[in-house]
Design a protein around this motif. Structure first.
Motif, short mmCIF file in Angstrom:
data_model
loop_
_atom_site.label_atom_id
_atom_site.label_comp_id
_atom_site.label_asym_id
_atom_site.label_seq_id
_atom_site.Cartn_x
_atom_site.Cartn_y
_atom_site.Cartn_z
N ASP A 1 37.87 -0.34 16.25
CA ASP A 1 37.31 1.33 16.36
C ASP A 1 36.22 1.45 15.90
O ASP A 1 35.66 2.67 16.01
CB ASP A 1 38.80 2.23 16.10
CG ASP A 1 39.63 2.09 17.02
OD1 ASP A 1 39.62 1.61 18.15
OD2 ASP A 1 40.90 2.63 16.35
N TYR A 2 35.49 0.49 15.14
CA TYR A 2 34.11 0.80 14.55
C TYR A 2 33.58 -0.46 15.15
O TYR A 2 33.42 -1.50 14.74
CB TYR A 2 34.34 0.66 13.07
CG TYR A 2 33.11 1.07 12.34
CD1 TYR A 2 32.91 2.18 11.92
CD2 TYR A 2 32.18 0.14 11.79
CE1 TYR A 2 31.47 2.53 11.27
CE2 TYR A 2 30.88 0.15 11.28
CZ TYR A 2 30.66 1.39 10.89
OH TYR A 2 29.46 2.03 10.45
N GLN A 3 32.27 -0.09 16.06
CA GLN A 3 31.39 -1.09 16.54
C GLN A 3 30.05 -0.79 16.46
O GLN A 3 29.68 0.31 16.46
CB GLN A 3 32.08 -1.30 18.12
CG GLN A 3 33.27 -1.38 18.49
CD GLN A 3 33.82 -1.56 19.74
OE1 GLN A 3 32.79 -1.27 20.63
NE2 GLN A 3 34.81 -1.85 20.20
N THR B 1 31.07 6.42 24.97
CA THR B 1 32.35 6.10 24.84
C THR B 1 33.06 6.18 23.61
O THR B 1 34.11 5.81 23.42
CB THR B 1 32.43 4.63 25.61
OG1 THR B 1 31.35 3.68 25.09
CG2 THR B 1 32.14 4.48 26.88
N PHE B 2 32.25 6.61 22.59
CA PHE B 2 32.69 6.52 21.38
C PHE B 2 32.84 8.30 20.87
O PHE B 2 32.50 9.05 21.66
CB PHE B 2 31.63 6.13 20.30
CG PHE B 2 31.38 4.71 20.45
CD1 PHE B 2 32.53 3.64 19.98
CD2 PHE B 2 30.51 4.16 21.14
CE1 PHE B 2 32.00 2.42 20.17
CE2 PHE B 2 30.32 2.85 21.29
CZ PHE B 2 31.20 1.86 20.55
N THR B 3 33.63 8.52 19.85
CA THR B 3 33.92 9.81 19.52
C THR B 3 32.63 10.57 18.44
O THR B 3 31.99 11.49 18.41
CB THR B 3 35.06 9.99 18.81
OG1 THR B 3 36.06 9.42 19.84
CG2 THR B 3 35.41 11.41 18.56
N LYS C 1 35.41 5.07 17.51
CA LYS C 1 36.48 5.61 18.53
C LYS C 1 37.18 6.69 17.80
O LYS C 1 37.67 6.46 16.87
CB LYS C 1 36.96 4.58 19.18
CG LYS C 1 36.07 3.67 20.04
CD LYS C 1 36.74 2.53 20.62
CE LYS C 1 35.97 1.62 21.72
NZ LYS C 1 36.75 0.62 22.37
#
Lengths: 190, 169
Positions: free
Chosen positions: A20-22, A45-47, A189
């Motif tokens: 979830d970390y990209q 697309t991320f938060t 994310k």
């Protein structure tokens, strides 16, 4: 991997990845320097977004952020708490003063090979219904050498715009970013 | 897009050792992040943080740091130069309830390059006493392959500490 000392239970987790970390993109400054770097076409697309940097510039000064090419200081505000090794200062600036301040970083008159570092979190960046808030931890240390012995910052920033953030420009206040400066953008994310 | 945040190693300290060192750190990441939840057997204790030097008490003069902290009634900033380690950050003391822990996060950006000195960012919280932040410099251009975290008073520690690697595209 791990020195096992008395009383320590060690485990190696190298095969596990946190998905979830990209990493989105990285900008590295070459020998010619650069006055700014820009992350463009940031996916929605991320938060949250996180910028991690290592930086130095031609003369001691600040790092600024702007979003979506909005360079109007009337749209940025900040509060910061910072220390310089001898005292602390709490400051707040409403709109009309600065772009999004991040940190001071060393320059050519400061200790050679020293760089400032920072971690900037931009929360809920793709939400088109509210202003965008950031926070950062940043600073530099040069072993007490003059003329700029070091600073550490805790910042909160506001961009008074509801648009989703699709580009971020990081600029040097007073001179080009020096070679070996690097800026990495990550997406988190929800 | 690549996964970018990877746990490299975790240590659990069970109250019979004074610290831990992570060694043989791979150079394949961009930044290192170390997260600890810790408690000391001493009534007053702080972390001593080393790069390369993994043995408690080893000292050079390659470290310096600038701190910002608040204790509930006032805020202050101090600087230490030409030190033997990064220090000054409080660990949850023995006088606190047995389940209490302090939290500590160290971040070493661009740790594996061999051109620049290494700068570290730190944030710590001891709920009973203070919150703090630190920026530290290690005046060596060597790649960081080892980091050590030890009680500043050689007290036994209880808690967990995890080393993560962050890899940029």
């Amino acid at each position: 991997m791990l020195n096992t000392l008395a009383g320590i239970i060690a485990s190696s987790g190298g095969a596990v990845a946190l998905t979830d970390y990209q990493s989105i993109a990285t900008m590295s400054v070459g020998s010619g320097g650069a006055s700014s770097v820009t992350f463009s076409s940031i996916p929605s697309t991320f938060t949250h977004l996180q910028i991690r940097y290592t930086a130095r510039q031609g003369s001691n000064g600040a790092i600024w952020l702007t979003y979506n090419s909005d360079t109007s200081i009337s749209n940025y505000a900040i509060h910061r708490l910072w220390g310089d090794g001898s005292g602390t200062t709490s400051q707040g600036w409403g709109t009309g003063n600065f772009k999004q301040f991040v940190s001071g970083i060393p320059g050519s008159t400061d200790l050679a090979n020293s760089f400032g570092v920072g971690v900037i979190d931009i929360l809920d960046y793709a939400n088109a219904n509210k202003y965008k808030t950031s926070r950062s931890l940043s600073g530099y240390d040069v072993n007490g050498s003059t003329p700029n012995p070091g600073q550490i910052y805790l910042n909160s920033g506001l961009w008074l715009n509801t648009s989703a953030i699709s580009s971020i420009t990081i600029e040097s206040q007073s001179a080009n970013f020096a070679q070996y400066s690097s800026f990495a953008l990550y997406g988190i994310k929800g | 897009m690549a996964d970018a945040y990877t746990p490299i190693a975790t240590a659990t300290l069970t109250g019979s050792s004074t610290g831990v060192a992570f060694s043989s750190i791979p150079t394949t990441y961009t930044d290192l992040i170390i997260v600890a939840s810790m408690r000391s057997a001493a009534a007053s204790d702080t972390f001593n943080t080393y790069i390369k030097e993994s043995t408690y008490g080893y000292s050079t003069s390659d470290y310096s740091y600038t701190r910002l902290y608040g204790n509930g009634s006032s805020a202050a900033s101090n600087r230490v130069t030409s030190a033997g380690n990064w220090a000054g950050e409080e660990i949850c003391p023995s006088g606190q309830p047995s389940d209490a822990r302090s939290t500590h996060i160290w971040q070493i950006n661009n740790y594996s390059n061999t051109t620049t000195f290494k700068t570290m960012l730190y944030r710590g919280n001891v709920a009973s006493d203070l919150v703090s932040a630190q920026v530290g410099l290690w005046r060596k251009t060597d790649a960081v392959t080892q980091v050590g975290f030890y009680s500043g008073v050689a007290a036994n520690l209880t808690g967990t500490i995890t080393l993560y690697g962050v890899k940029s595209a």
